[in-house]
Scaffold this motif. Structure first.
Motif, PDB file in Angstrom:
ATOM      1  N   UNK A  32       0.523  -0.857  -0.125  1.00 53.79           N
ATOM      2  CA  UNK A  32       0.010   0.082  -0.315  1.00 53.79           C
ATOM      3  C   UNK A  32       0.919   1.163  -0.120  1.00 53.79           C
ATOM      4  N   UNK A  33       2.076   1.328   1.298  1.00 52.24           N
ATOM      5  CA  UNK A  33       2.601   2.533   1.013  1.00 52.24           C
ATOM      6  C   UNK A  33       3.462   2.101  -0.634  1.00 52.24           C
TER       7      UNK A  33
ATOM      8  N   UNK B 253       1.385   6.090   0.700  1.00 56.53           N
ATOM      9  CA  UNK B 253       1.890   6.406   2.900  1.00 56.53           C
ATOM     10  C   UNK B 253       0.832   5.199   2.773  1.00 56.53           C
ATOM     11  N   UNK B 254       1.012   4.483   4.105  1.00 60.71           N
ATOM     12  CA  UNK B 254       0.448   3.659   5.184  1.00 60.71           C
ATOM     13  C   UNK B 254       0.229   3.799   6.113  1.00 60.71           C
ATOM     14  N   UNK B 255      -1.233   3.041   6.704  1.00 60.84           N
ATOM     15  CA  UNK B 255      -0.572   3.418   8.504  1.00 60.84           C
ATOM     16  C   UNK B 255      -1.467   1.771   8.833  1.00 60.84           C
ATOM     17  N   UNK B 256      -0.042   1.943  10.034  1.00 58.40           N
ATOM     18  CA  UNK B 256      -0.222   0.053  10.305  1.00 58.40           C
ATOM     19  C   UNK B 256      -0.361   0.505  12.009  1.00 58.40           C
ATOM     20  N   UNK B 257      -1.262  -0.515  12.925  1.00 56.99           N
ATOM     21  CA  UNK B 257      -1.978   0.004  13.916  1.00 56.99           C
ATOM     22  C   UNK B 257      -1.625  -1.765  14.059  1.00 56.99           C
ATOM     23  N   UNK B 258      -0.575  -1.493  15.349  1.00 58.74           N
ATOM     24  CA  UNK B 258      -0.757  -3.441  15.927  1.00 58.74           C
ATOM     25  C   UNK B 258      -0.491  -3.291  18.453  1.00 58.74           C
TER      26      UNK B 258
ATOM     27  N   UNK C 161      -3.241  14.342   0.733  1.00 59.27           N
ATOM     28  CA  UNK C 161      -3.490  13.019  -0.272  1.00 59.27           C
ATOM     29  C   UNK C 161      -4.681  13.008  -1.058  1.00 59.27           C
ATOM     30  N   UNK C 162      -5.451  12.919   0.102  1.00 60.71           N
ATOM     31  CA  UNK C 162      -7.260  12.931   0.431  1.00 60.71           C
ATOM     32  C   UNK C 162      -7.737  14.627  -0.620  1.00 60.71           C
ATOM     33  N   UNK C 163      -6.856  15.682  -0.427  1.00 58.79           N
ATOM     34  CA  UNK C 163      -7.166  16.618  -0.869  1.00 58.79           C
ATOM     35  C   UNK C 163      -6.449  16.959  -2.611  1.00 58.79           C
ATOM     36  N   UNK C 164      -5.972  16.032  -2.371  1.00 58.39           N
ATOM     37  CA  UNK C 164      -5.369  15.881  -4.216  1.00 58.39           C
ATOM     38  C   UNK C 164      -6.191  15.189  -4.821  1.00 58.39           C
ATOM     39  N   UNK C 165      -7.047  14.341  -4.580  1.00 61.38           N
ATOM     40  CA  UNK C 165      -7.699  13.034  -5.293  1.00 61.38           C
ATOM     41  C   UNK C 165      -8.676  14.103  -5.749  1.00 61.38           C
ATOM     42  N   UNK C 166      -9.535  14.610  -4.548  1.00 60.96           N
ATOM     43  CA  UNK C 166     -11.090  14.944  -4.937  1.00 60.96           C
ATOM     44  C   UNK C 166     -10.912  16.224  -5.467  1.00 60.96           C
ATOM     45  N   UNK C 167      -9.436  17.246  -5.535  1.00 62.38           N
ATOM     46  CA  UNK C 167      -9.438  18.390  -6.310  1.00 62.38           C
ATOM     47  C   UNK C 167      -9.392  17.650  -7.850  1.00 62.38           C
ATOM     48  N   UNK C 168      -8.577  16.762  -7.877  1.00 62.48           N
ATOM     49  CA  UNK C 168      -8.336  16.003  -9.492  1.00 62.48           C
ATOM     50  C   UNK C 168      -9.900  15.904 -10.159  1.00 62.48           C
TER      51      UNK C 168
END
Length: 219
Positions: A162-163, A168-173, A210-217
């Motif tokens: 995913x990264x 970017x990726x967020x992983x938790x454990x 990244x989300x803002x860029x995707x929405x703008x695109x």
């Protein structure tokens, strides 16, 4: 336990650490994490679906907002040096818009981020957080639902994929022995594989941009 908590603290400082507020040892472990350079979060207990007990002073949809805010303040006061929160359990609470709104208002006042553990498919956390100018993003990968070396390695491979695909990726454990063993090796070799470790707040910032860029695109 203490051994694996200290193994978590021994991980690279870019690995953010989250502590439950109610164990007696949490304040001192949080201070140890701060001294080691980690970003610290409060693992705030929240109401789940079903019968799982999230622990004392959990935020509940059945309580009034003043009581939930008092419980949140208690949790925050237990963990020194925190920069943000994430939810422990909370599948019901994080899906309840009305219950979440006072929490988001309070976090906005405190300039605290909310990393959504994403324990519910219909979580409202990120949408509401951003509406109240609270930095927020959801985790992408949960590392240790299955606590075996093979399963955790598989999840780390998924996180790495995913990264590379999304930047970017967020992983938790959790600080389980198998998780700590896998993370010690994975983080030590990440740079050699072209990966950069970042704190939770930096990951949230990057995912939001990244989300803002995707929405703008898309417009």
């Amino acid at each position: 336990d203490g051994i694996n908590t200290r193994r978590a603290i021994a991980l690279p400082k870019e690995v953010s650490l989250s502590f439950l507020p109610y164990p007696g040892t949490s304040p001192e472990y949080a201070r140890e994490g701060l001294r080691a350079g980690h970003q610290i979060m409060v693992h705030v207990p929240m109401e789940p679906d079903g019968k799982t007990d999230p622990g004392p002073n959990a935020l509940l949809t059945t309580l009034d907002s003043a009581t939930n805010i008092a419980r949140l303040d208690w949790a925050l006061a237990r963990i020194p040096g925190y920069a943000g929160i994430n939810n422990h359990e909370g599948s019901r609470f994080t899906s309840d818009r009305e219950a979440l709104i006072p929490v988001m208002e309070h976090l906005a006042d405190k300039h605290v981020f909310f990393l959504d553990s994403r324990t519910a498919p219909d979580t409202q956390v990120v949408r509401l957080a951003r509406a109240f100018a609270v930095a927020s993003a959801g985790r992408d990968v949960f590392l240790d639902d299955v606590q075996t070396a093979a399963a955790i390695d598989s999840q780390l491979t998924r996180a790495e994929m995913i990264a590379r695909e999304q930047g970017i990726v967020i992983a938790i454990g959790h600080p389980h022995p198998a998780t700590m063993e896998a993370l010690a090796h994975w983080t030590a070799t990440a740079a050699a594989r072209g990966l950069k470790l970042v704190t939770a707040s930096e990951a949230i910032r990057l995912k939001t941009e990244r989300d803002v860029r995707s929405l703008s695109a898309a417009r």
